[in-house]
Design an enzyme around this catalytic site. Structure first.
Site, PDB file in Angstrom:
ATOM      1  N   MET A 133       0.841  -1.193   0.000  1.00 50.68           N
ATOM      2  CA  MET A 133       0.000   0.000   0.000  1.00 50.68           C
ATOM      3  C   MET A 133       0.878   1.246   0.000  1.00 50.68           C
ATOM      4  O   MET A 133       1.745   1.386   0.860  1.00 50.68           O
ATOM      5  CB  MET A 133      -0.902   0.023   1.236  1.00 50.68           C
ATOM      6  CG  MET A 133      -1.848  -1.153   1.326  1.00 50.68           C
ATOM      7  SD  MET A 133      -2.842  -1.088   2.848  1.00 50.68           S
ATOM      8  CE  MET A 133      -1.595  -1.508   4.072  1.00 50.68           C
ATOM      9  N   GLY A 192       1.149   4.226   4.752  1.00 50.95           N
ATOM     10  CA  GLY A 192       2.018   3.412   3.906  1.00 50.95           C
ATOM     11  C   GLY A 192       2.507   2.150   4.571  1.00 50.95           C
ATOM     12  O   GLY A 192       3.026   2.197   5.675  1.00 50.95           O
ATOM     13  N   SER A 193       2.374   1.004   3.931  1.00 48.98           N
ATOM     14  CA  SER A 193       2.738  -0.269   4.547  1.00 48.98           C
ATOM     15  C   SER A 193       2.405  -1.423   3.613  1.00 48.98           C
ATOM     16  O   SER A 193       2.248  -1.234   2.419  1.00 48.98           O
ATOM     17  CB  SER A 193       1.985  -0.418   5.873  1.00 48.98           C
ATOM     18  OG  SER A 193       0.643  -0.036   5.697  1.00 48.98           O
ATOM     19  N   ARG A 194       2.242  -2.622   4.196  1.00 47.86           N
ATOM     20  CA  ARG A 194       1.892  -3.772   3.363  1.00 47.86           C
ATOM     21  C   ARG A 194       1.168  -4.831   4.189  1.00 47.86           C
ATOM     22  O   ARG A 194       1.221  -4.841   5.416  1.00 47.86           O
ATOM     23  CB  ARG A 194       3.135  -4.375   2.718  1.00 47.86           C
ATOM     24  CG  ARG A 194       3.999  -5.169   3.661  1.00 47.86           C
ATOM     25  CD  ARG A 194       5.285  -5.613   3.000  1.00 47.86           C
ATOM     26  NE  ARG A 194       5.446  -7.056   2.980  1.00 47.86           N
ATOM     27  CZ  ARG A 194       6.579  -7.658   2.696  1.00 47.86           C
ATOM     28  NH1 ARG A 194       7.658  -6.941   2.384  1.00 47.86           N
ATOM     29  NH2 ARG A 194       6.668  -8.972   2.694  1.00 47.86           N
TER      30      ARG A 194
END
Length: 232
Positions: A102, A189-191
């Site tokens: 993301m 922001g990340s995953r």
């Protein structure tokens, strides 16, 4: 059509966890505007972006216990067999891992990829390296859920990144969760990593854009074989 219905159709809802951030951005914009007017307009643009970041749109989730649904909006950045983090208790054998990355423009509400019962929630502190790097799966701050489904236990991991510094998870162990149901959020922001047991076949390709709660990442019990794709 009522005014309320019109507003809901026109504007995407914002998750309540975003309200303090949006208010903070707006107040800062007003204060900075007293110092120099252009700063107010810059701050207003950032306030609008913050509201956009915390959007929480409705999604139409396929109701099929053989399907694995994307837990987040973003780009499919990895499809590989990897050993799951040890705190999940899923063993030391490689499992199919599908990663959705993301960026700061994606909706960051996280959703369950399958229907089942949450057997374990394991938080682990860690680093904040680039979430696109493969080592982020084991080195970064993360929060993992183990969900018991009709096809066995699956792992869903919220992973922080360079900018993301706050993982939120509002479900609990023992809870029953539906596919597409919201369970958490990662700020800025990340995953998400999804670990799947034997029998799951990917239904997405590397680089594909996934829609949380709607895109089918994988399927169990299918004889179709792996996905073949092309880029035009």
């Amino acid at each position: 059509m009522s005014l309320v219905s019109t507003i809901r159709r026109t504007f995407v809802p914002v998750h309540r966890l975003g309200y303090p951030f949006i208010a903070g951005f707006f107040v800062a914009s007003v204060l900075l505007g007293f110092l120099w007017e252009p700063l107010f307009w810059i701050g207003l643009i950032l306030t609008a972006w913050c509201a956009y970041f915390f959007r929480d749109p409705e999604r139409v989730t396929p109701l099929d216990d053989d399907l694995v649904i994307s837990p987040a909006d973003g780009r499919v950045s990895s499809i590989a067999f990897m050993t799951p983090p040890e705190e999940l208790g899923l063993g030391d054998r490689p499992m199919l891992r599908i990663t959705v990355f993301m960026n700061v423009f994606n909706a960051h509400v996280n959703r369950s990829p399958m229907r089942g019962t949450i057997r374990r929630i394991a938080y682990r502190a860690g680093k904040f390296v680039n979430a696109e790097l493969d080592k982020a799966s084991h080195e970064n701050e993360r929060n993992g859920l183990v969900i018991e489904t009709r096809h066995g236990e699956i792992g869903v991991i919220q992973i922080a990144g360079l900018v993301a510094r706050r993982i939120v998870c509002w479900t609990h162990e023992g809870a029953t969760i539906e596919a597409g149901e919201r369970f958490g959020l990662i700020r800025f922001g990340s995953r998400l990593d999804v670990f799947l047991p034997e029998g799951a076949e990917p239904r997405v390709s590397l680089g594909q854009i996934a829609v949380g709660g709607e895109t089918v990442l994988a399927e169990f019990g299918s004889a179709k074989g792996p996905v073949i794709s092309r880029r035009d």
